[in-house]
Design a protein around this motif. Structure first.
Motif, PDB file in Angstrom:
ATOM      1  N   MET A 152      61.511  47.579  46.069  1.00  6.05           N
ATOM      2  CA  MET A 152      60.754  47.465  47.348  1.00  6.05           C
ATOM      3  C   MET A 152      61.654  47.810  48.332  1.00  6.05           C
ATOM      4  SD  MET A 152      57.812  44.742  47.352  1.00  6.05           S
ATOM      5  CE  MET A 152      56.348  44.721  47.115  1.00  6.05           C
ATOM      6  N   ILE A 153      62.889  46.903  48.547  1.00  7.39           N
ATOM      7  CA  ILE A 153      63.815  46.756  49.401  1.00  7.39           C
ATOM      8  C   ILE A 153      64.437  48.424  49.668  1.00  7.39           C
ATOM      9  CG2 ILE A 153      66.106  45.901  50.271  1.00  7.39           C
ATOM     10  CD1 ILE A 153      64.676  43.262  49.249  1.00  7.39           C
ATOM     11  N   SER A 156      61.579  51.414  49.401  1.00  8.67           N
ATOM     12  CA  SER A 156      60.124  51.432  50.348  1.00  8.67           C
ATOM     13  C   SER A 156      60.967  51.174  51.823  1.00  8.67           C
ATOM     14  CB  SER A 156      59.336  50.559  50.168  1.00  8.67           C
ATOM     15  OG  SER A 156      58.265  50.670  51.109  1.00  8.67           O
ATOM     16  N   LEU A 157      61.817  50.079  51.886  1.00  9.87           N
ATOM     17  CA  LEU A 157      62.384  49.741  53.248  1.00  9.87           C
ATOM     18  C   LEU A 157      63.570  50.569  53.671  1.00  9.87           C
ATOM     19  CD1 LEU A 157      60.993  47.354  54.508  1.00  9.87           C
ATOM     20  CD2 LEU A 157      62.923  45.940  53.903  1.00  9.87           C
ATOM     21  N   GLY A 160      62.484  54.807  52.460  1.00 10.61           N
ATOM     22  CA  GLY A 160      61.037  54.887  53.112  1.00 10.61           C
ATOM     23  C   GLY A 160      60.437  56.064  52.208  1.00 10.61           C
ATOM     24  N   LEU A 162      58.651  55.452  49.469  1.00  7.94           N
ATOM     25  CA  LEU A 162      57.290  54.933  48.737  1.00  7.94           C
ATOM     26  C   LEU A 162      56.684  53.834  49.539  1.00  7.94           C
ATOM     27  CD1 LEU A 162      58.958  54.819  45.264  1.00  7.94           C
ATOM     28  CD2 LEU A 162      56.953  56.462  45.923  1.00  7.94           C
ATOM     29  N   LEU A 164      54.898  50.169  50.283  1.00  5.94           N
ATOM     30  CA  LEU A 164      55.155  48.990  49.620  1.00  5.94           C
ATOM     31  C   LEU A 164      54.366  48.243  48.776  1.00  5.94           C
ATOM     32  CD1 LEU A 164      56.404  46.993  52.765  1.00  5.94           C
ATOM     33  CD2 LEU A 164      57.827  46.973  50.564  1.00  5.94           C
ATOM     34  N   THR A 165      53.208  48.257  49.038  1.00  6.67           N
ATOM     35  CA  THR A 165      52.027  47.427  48.261  1.00  6.67           C
ATOM     36  C   THR A 165      50.893  48.335  48.258  1.00  6.67           C
ATOM     37  OG1 THR A 165      51.435  46.266  50.244  1.00  6.67           O
ATOM     38  CG2 THR A 165      52.711  44.824  49.076  1.00  6.67           C
ATOM     39  N   GLY A 166      49.803  47.624  47.690  1.00  4.83           N
ATOM     40  CA  GLY A 166      48.470  48.097  47.281  1.00  4.83           C
ATOM     41  C   GLY A 166      48.244  49.235  46.343  1.00  4.83           C
ATOM     42  N   GLY A 168      46.592  52.753  45.845  1.00  5.64           N
ATOM     43  CA  GLY A 168      46.252  54.269  46.546  1.00  5.64           C
ATOM     44  C   GLY A 168      46.296  55.456  45.622  1.00  5.64           C
ATOM     45  N   GLY A 169      47.197  56.388  45.953  1.00  5.43           N
ATOM     46  CA  GLY A 169      47.497  57.341  45.272  1.00  5.43           C
ATOM     47  C   GLY A 169      48.751  57.213  44.272  1.00  5.43           C
ATOM     48  N   LEU A 170      49.184  58.226  43.783  1.00  6.78           N
ATOM     49  CA  LEU A 170      50.244  57.840  42.545  1.00  6.78           C
ATOM     50  C   LEU A 170      51.496  57.325  43.204  1.00  6.78           C
ATOM     51  CD1 LEU A 170      50.460  61.331  40.784  1.00  6.78           C
ATOM     52  CD2 LEU A 170      50.153  58.989  39.699  1.00  6.78           C
ATOM     53  N   HIS A 172      51.724  55.059  45.432  1.00  7.23           N
ATOM     54  CA  HIS A 172      51.496  53.395  45.214  1.00  7.23           C
ATOM     55  C   HIS A 172      51.809  52.929  43.680  1.00  7.23           C
ATOM     56  CE1 HIS A 172      49.189  53.891  48.837  1.00  7.23           C
ATOM     57  NE2 HIS A 172      49.661  52.908  49.216  1.00  7.23           N
ATOM     58  N   LEU A 173      51.499  53.868  42.709  1.00  6.53           N
ATOM     59  CA  LEU A 173      51.888  53.622  41.385  1.00  6.53           C
ATOM     60  C   LEU A 173      53.494  53.320  40.839  1.00  6.53           C
ATOM     61  CD1 LEU A 173      50.065  52.831  39.049  1.00  6.53           C
ATOM     62  CD2 LEU A 173      49.893  55.082  38.512  1.00  6.53           C
TER      63      LEU A 173
ATOM     64  N   THR B   9      44.340  58.250  37.163  1.00  8.77           N
ATOM     65  CA  THR B   9      44.564  58.421  38.534  1.00  8.77           C
ATOM     66  C   THR B   9      43.825  59.695  39.236  1.00  8.77           C
ATOM     67  OG1 THR B   9      46.698  59.476  37.730  1.00  8.77           O
ATOM     68  CG2 THR B   9      46.821  57.336  38.341  1.00  8.77           C
ATOM     69  N   ARG B  14      38.462  56.935  40.302  1.00 14.73           N
ATOM     70  CA  ARG B  14      39.034  55.413  40.918  1.00 14.73           C
ATOM     71  C   ARG B  14      38.609  55.411  42.484  1.00 14.73           C
ATOM     72  NH1 ARG B  14      44.936  55.199  41.829  1.00 14.73           N
ATOM     73  NH2 ARG B  14      44.214  53.869  43.400  1.00 14.73           N
ATOM     74  N   ALA B  15      38.725  54.215  42.997  1.00 13.22           N
ATOM     75  CA  ALA B  15      38.506  53.922  44.231  1.00 13.22           C
ATOM     76  C   ALA B  15      39.220  54.635  45.356  1.00 13.22           C
ATOM     77  CB  ALA B  15      38.443  52.576  44.516  1.00 13.22           C
ATOM     78  N   PRO B  17      41.491  55.352  48.316  1.00 12.64           N
ATOM     79  CA  PRO B  17      42.504  54.356  48.907  1.00 12.64           C
ATOM     80  C   PRO B  17      42.047  53.936  50.349  1.00 12.64           C
ATOM     81  CG  PRO B  17      43.616  56.303  48.315  1.00 12.64           C
ATOM     82  CD  PRO B  17      42.246  56.731  47.876  1.00 12.64           C
ATOM     83  N   GLU B 186      41.863  43.138  48.378  1.00  8.60           N
ATOM     84  CA  GLU B 186      42.729  44.327  49.067  1.00  8.60           C
ATOM     85  C   GLU B 186      42.585  44.277  50.479  1.00  8.60           C
ATOM     86  OE1 GLU B 186      42.998  48.228  47.137  1.00  8.60           O
ATOM     87  OE2 GLU B 186      41.138  47.387  46.013  1.00  8.60           O
ATOM     88  N   LYS B 209      44.865  42.736  55.317  1.00  6.65           N
ATOM     89  CA  LYS B 209      45.370  43.095  54.068  1.00  6.65           C
ATOM     90  C   LYS B 209      46.029  42.012  53.264  1.00  6.65           C
ATOM     91  CE  LYS B 209      48.692  46.187  51.730  1.00  6.65           C
ATOM     92  NZ  LYS B 209      49.901  47.171  52.116  1.00  6.65           N
ATOM     93  N   VAL B 216      57.164  39.491  50.143  1.00  6.10           N
ATOM     94  CA  VAL B 216      56.585  40.752  50.278  1.00  6.10           C
ATOM     95  C   VAL B 216      55.707  41.152  51.564  1.00  6.10           C
ATOM     96  CG1 VAL B 216      54.763  42.712  49.449  1.00  6.10           C
ATOM     97  CG2 VAL B 216      56.066  41.380  47.700  1.00  6.10           C
ATOM     98  N   LEU B 219      58.630  41.587  54.072  1.00 11.31           N
ATOM     99  CA  LEU B 219      59.167  42.813  53.905  1.00 11.31           C
ATOM    100  C   LEU B 219      58.043  44.021  54.743  1.00 11.31           C
ATOM    101  CD1 LEU B 219      59.996  43.198  49.932  1.00 11.31           C
ATOM    102  CD2 LEU B 219      61.722  43.063  52.151  1.00 11.31           C
ATOM    103  N   GLU B 220      56.505  43.623  54.578  1.00 10.87           N
ATOM    104  CA  GLU B 220      55.523  44.528  55.090  1.00 10.87           C
ATOM    105  C   GLU B 220      55.808  44.553  56.661  1.00 10.87           C
ATOM    106  OE1 GLU B 220      51.748  44.442  54.065  1.00 10.87           O
ATOM    107  OE2 GLU B 220      52.466  46.005  52.592  1.00 10.87           O
ATOM    108  N   LYS B 223      58.802  46.537  57.456  1.00 12.59           N
ATOM    109  CA  LYS B 223      58.659  47.844  57.469  1.00 12.59           C
ATOM    110  C   LYS B 223      57.870  48.427  58.644  1.00 12.59           C
ATOM    111  CE  LYS B 223      56.875  51.076  54.202  1.00 12.59           C
ATOM    112  NZ  LYS B 223      58.055  52.139  53.998  1.00 12.59           N
TER     113      LYS B 223
END
Lengths: 306, 517
Positions: A152-153, A156-157, A160, A162, A164-166, A168-170, A172-173, B9, B14-15, B17, B186, B209, B216, B219-220, B223
């Motif tokens: 993540m660091i 993402s951090l 920039g 990707l 960080l969390t959650g 969503g799309g690819l 996020h994976l 995917t 899928r849901a 986002p 979520e 969220k 983490v 970190l959020e 960021k």
């Protein structure tokens, strides 16, 4: 093959019964009370009794067990005590997320493990072998809890690139899949290396070389296929472990999967939900191993199922 | 495998986002709320979010006083009656007007044993609720009962709202926000309630969220993916975030009370001198400075200084290991070979902070010859043991103490489990008399005087060793303006919070409101 498949499918029933019985017994044996967790310690005794009655917890354990099994036969896992929703709906909402994460982790593992294992197995004792195996051991040794935030660091951090969390799309994976797949990649790469090194001097390899094939082509075309059987077997076991081992990754990446749901259910002594999650994990494990057995026969026609 | 991944995917499999809309404050929370129905949600996250969606008859303001919300005034025509006069023109977020019928229904449904609301247990002294007209609500109690005003803090739902279920994640409320979307584990996204007036520059909504891991969450915040987090970061991470560009830390006095509890059923701990020795062997200033990194104040009792009933003049136990050793000698526990007098079992949970605290206690008590054997359990097992009195020493926290009636819940001998929260088995007839007298005293001045005696007696008898009051610590983006901390950790100031690009937007201070008495 069909007979084998049907027989293994029929074998799911006793496994499900065993898992359901064990889970039921274990969760009812450990200390903790879902009614007190829900109503609080200063709840009126009449309210506690009413809730116990409504949830069926005032009945003897054997009676609760029989009615739980009856529900299972009808495909009814009961209703969550904490969420006031059917367990099947709660699990169905999260199962795709867990499956997606496990599939992505397995993909990452295969994409990393096969080149590494092949390079190492092709020339045992070489610098490439040493480098690839050092990388594999590093992957096995770094725990998810450390690797996840580290990725993540960096990605993402700092860069920039990707999120960080959650879920969503690819994009996020990518990081959760890397976190999940790295350790498995190390294990698979080591197994493939050993397996390839073992077939290098086999008769069929000498025959392939005698036909004029180069070392690389002989290994890729003949050695790899013969070396894959133990790797696939290990992949089957590891894929199951990926599903159940996704809990830490789900927590780090705020991934809404069954692992987190199960932890919450156990903490709240939400018996129906915890039992449902464990059952789903166990059955998934069995199904993955069934698919692994089928994969054997596809990879190596000498293997006959039945 | 790749095909399976691709299938999973693919859009439609899928849901979609969830994204926080622009001009919504992005807040990290550590768990999903258990229920967004105020009659059922008892966990901290549910309480924080529910008070943004639902108004109550009264609420706690930023100074810790109970002020009117739906109620504009309160009368006490007799010792067993509280009459609230409701504000007019209040509407639920679906446009329905809020009347006394809704308030009566809310309380009736919490009291109905069939509805199984966890809030009903606190209202045993509430005989019935009446609604003589659309804008008057009457609580009739079984006896003169001073803590009755606390019931007015429960959120109000519309008439005939059924218990929560799958298709009804949250009923409409009359608070500043309404639920837009709940995706369990979520997001919880709140929009503005169109029937609730908002300041012109205020945010359009709040996007909570769920981020379970504190690292983490930090970190959020760095960021900028999250703009706000309160009380879900351990002190060492807060220290790391202080002074980071783009972030600020707001630390304010809180009412969360951390204590060490002794089991009076243990013959060693039943001796007051032993409890006093333990109190003097623990350097609470050092623990606040080290483990809590200065995010707490050393406590003298359960009520924080901001509480109207707080009594400062109680016996205190400064760190003095020499005096602790003398007390233990006098109690008949001389130092034996190996520097040990006796052993106690300290029961706690598995969190890192809890284990650190246990180790610090063990090291400090070892200095005076007490061996503390640490046992860690997962929360439900720990909680079950504590409830059954199966412990020697433990440490826990009380969150959100508003009314001193809490002393009755934990120290009255009638509240020994399984009926109540007196887990230590403490019993002092004088304490029982004072607590029952305080509950029956409606005059706040007399009630305060009785609670002053209660606090002095509790500090002397030491059923709890007061450790500290934890501060409320909010870490937020510098864009966030208008946040006001509440002692109980309430996020109610989100109603007027703003996001200012490029710097702080100063809002005028909130005028103090008259307390309901």
């Amino acid at each position: 093959m069909m007979r084998f498949f049907l027989r293994r499918l029929a074998g799911l029933a006793p496994v499900a019964l065993g898992v359901a019985t064990l889970t039921f017994a274990l969760i009812h044996l450990v200390p903790g009370d879902p009614v007190i967790a829900m109503l609080g310690e200063n709840a009126a005794p009449v309210d506690i009794a009413a809730m116990r009655h409504q949830l069926g917890l005032d009945r003897p354990l054997p009676a609760q067990y029989v009615s739980y099994l009856g529900g299972l036969l009808r495909g009814d896992l009961g209703s969550s005590i904490s969420f006031h929703e059917p367990v099947t709906a709660l699990i169905a909402a999260r199962f795709p997320a867990t499956l997606e994460l496990a599939a992505a982790g397995l993909t990452v593992a295969v994409l990393i493990a096969f080149p590494l294992g092949f390079i190492a197995g092709a020339r045992p004792g070489s610098a490439a072998d040493f480098g690839a195996m050092a990388f594999a051991i590093l992957g096995i040794s770094v725990p998810h809890l450390y690797l996840g935030p580290l990725l993540m660091i960096v990605f993402s951090l700092r860069l920039g690139w990707l999120p960080l969390t959650g879920r969503g799309g690819l994009a996020h994976l990518v990081l959760p899949a890397l976190t999940m797949g790295t350790a498995m990649a190390g294990i698979l790469a080591r197994m493939l290396r050993q397996s390839l090194a073992g077939v290098r001097d086999a008769d069929f390899m000498r025959a392939a070389r005698a036909k004029g094939l180069g070392e690389f082509h002989a290994l890729a075309a003949h050695g790899l296929r013969n070396a894959l059987t133990p790797v696939v077997s290990l992949m089957g076991l590891q894929a199951g472990a990926l599903l159940t081992g996704s809990i830490v990754t789900e927590i780090i990446f705020s991934w809404p999967g069954i692992g987190r749901l199960m932890i919450e259910a156990i903490a709240a002594r939400d018996y129906p939900l915890a039992q449902g999650c464990v059952l789903v994990f166990a059955l998934t494990y069995v199904v993955v191993n069934l698919l692994t057995d089928i994969a054997y026969s596809l990879i190596d026609p000498r293997v006959r199922l039945g | 495998m790749l095909a399976l991944l691709a299938a999973l995917t693919m859009p439609g499999c899928r849901a979609v986002p969830v994204q926080a809309p622009a001009n919504y404050l992005r807040v990290d929370i550590d768990t999903s709320p258990l229920s967004l129905d105020p009659r059922y949600g008892t966990d901290a996250v549910s309480s924080r979010i529910n008070e943004l969606i639902f108004d109550s008859l009264a609420r706690i303001d930023a100074r810790g006083a109970i002020v009117g919300e739906l109620a504009e005034s309160l009368e006490r025509p007799s010792p067993t009656e509280l009459v609230f006069h409701l504000r007019r023109g209040v509407r639920f977020s679906d446009g329905r007007p809020l009347t006394a019928r809704d308030v009566k229904y809310t309380f009736d449904s919490m009291l109905d044993p069939a509805a199984l609301s966890p809030k009903g247990g606190d209202m045993a002294a509430l005989a019935r609720v009446e609604a003589p007209d659309d804008f008057t609500i009457k609580f009739i109690t079984t006896r003169p009962y001073a803590p009755a005003l606390q019931w007015a803090l429960h959120g109000v739902v519309p008439y005939a709202t059924p218990p929560p279920g799958r298709n009804q994640p949250a009923p409409p409320g009359s608070g500043p926000f309404r639920l837009r979307r709940l995706v369990r584990d979520e997001w919880v996204i709140l929009d503005r309630n169109p029937y609730h007036r908002a300041p012109p520059a205020a945010v359009g909504g709040i996007a909570f969220k769920v981020v379970p891991d504190p690292t983490v969450c930090a970190l959020e915040l760095i960021k900028g993916a999250a703009q706000f987090a309160q009380n879900n970061l351990p002190p060492d991470l807060v220290a790391y975030l202080r002074g980071r560009r783009g972030l600020r830390v707001v630390q304010a006095a809180g009412s969360t009370y951390q204590y060490m509890e002794f089991n009076f059923r243990d013959p060693i701990l039943a001796d007051l001198r032993v409890r006093q020795a333990i109190a003097m062997a623990i350097d609470r200033d050092a623990l606040v400075a080290s483990i809590m990194r200065g995010t707490a104040r050393v406590a003298t009792g359960m009520l924080a200084p901001e509480n109207w009933a707080y009594e400062a003049n109680v016996v205190r136990y400064p760190y003095d290991p020499q005096a602790a050793r003398r007390l233990l000698d006098a109690a008949g526990y001389p130092m034996r070979a190996g520097g040990r007098r006796f052993a106690l079992v300290y029961t706690t949970t598995q969190g890192e902070e809890r284990r650190l605290l246990a180790q610090a206690f063990a090291a400090m008590l070892a200095e005076v010859g007490i061996e503390l054997r640490i046992r860690t359990y997962e929360w439900p097992t720990f909680y079950s043991d504590i409830q059954r009195g199966n412990f020697d020493v433990t440490s826990m926290a009380w969150i959100g103490i508003n009314d001193p009636h809490h002393y009755y819940m934990v120290f009255d001998s009638a509240m020994t489990p399984p009926k109540g929260l007196n887990r230590s088995g403490y019993s002092n007839p004088r304490m029982d008399r004072l607590l029952e007298q305080a509950d029956a005293t409606l005059d706040p001045v007399r009630r305060k005087a009785i609670y002053a005696e209660v606090q002095k007696l509790a500090a002397h008898d030491l059923p709890y060793l007061s450790l500290w009051w934890q501060d409320n610590v909010a870490v937020m983006s510098r864009e966030v303006a208008g946040f006001r901390p509440f002692p109980n950790g309430s996020l109610r100031s989100f109603a007027s919070i703003s996001l200012a690009q490029g710097g702080l937007l100063r809002l005028p201070p909130e005028a103090p409101e008259a307390a309901l008495r």
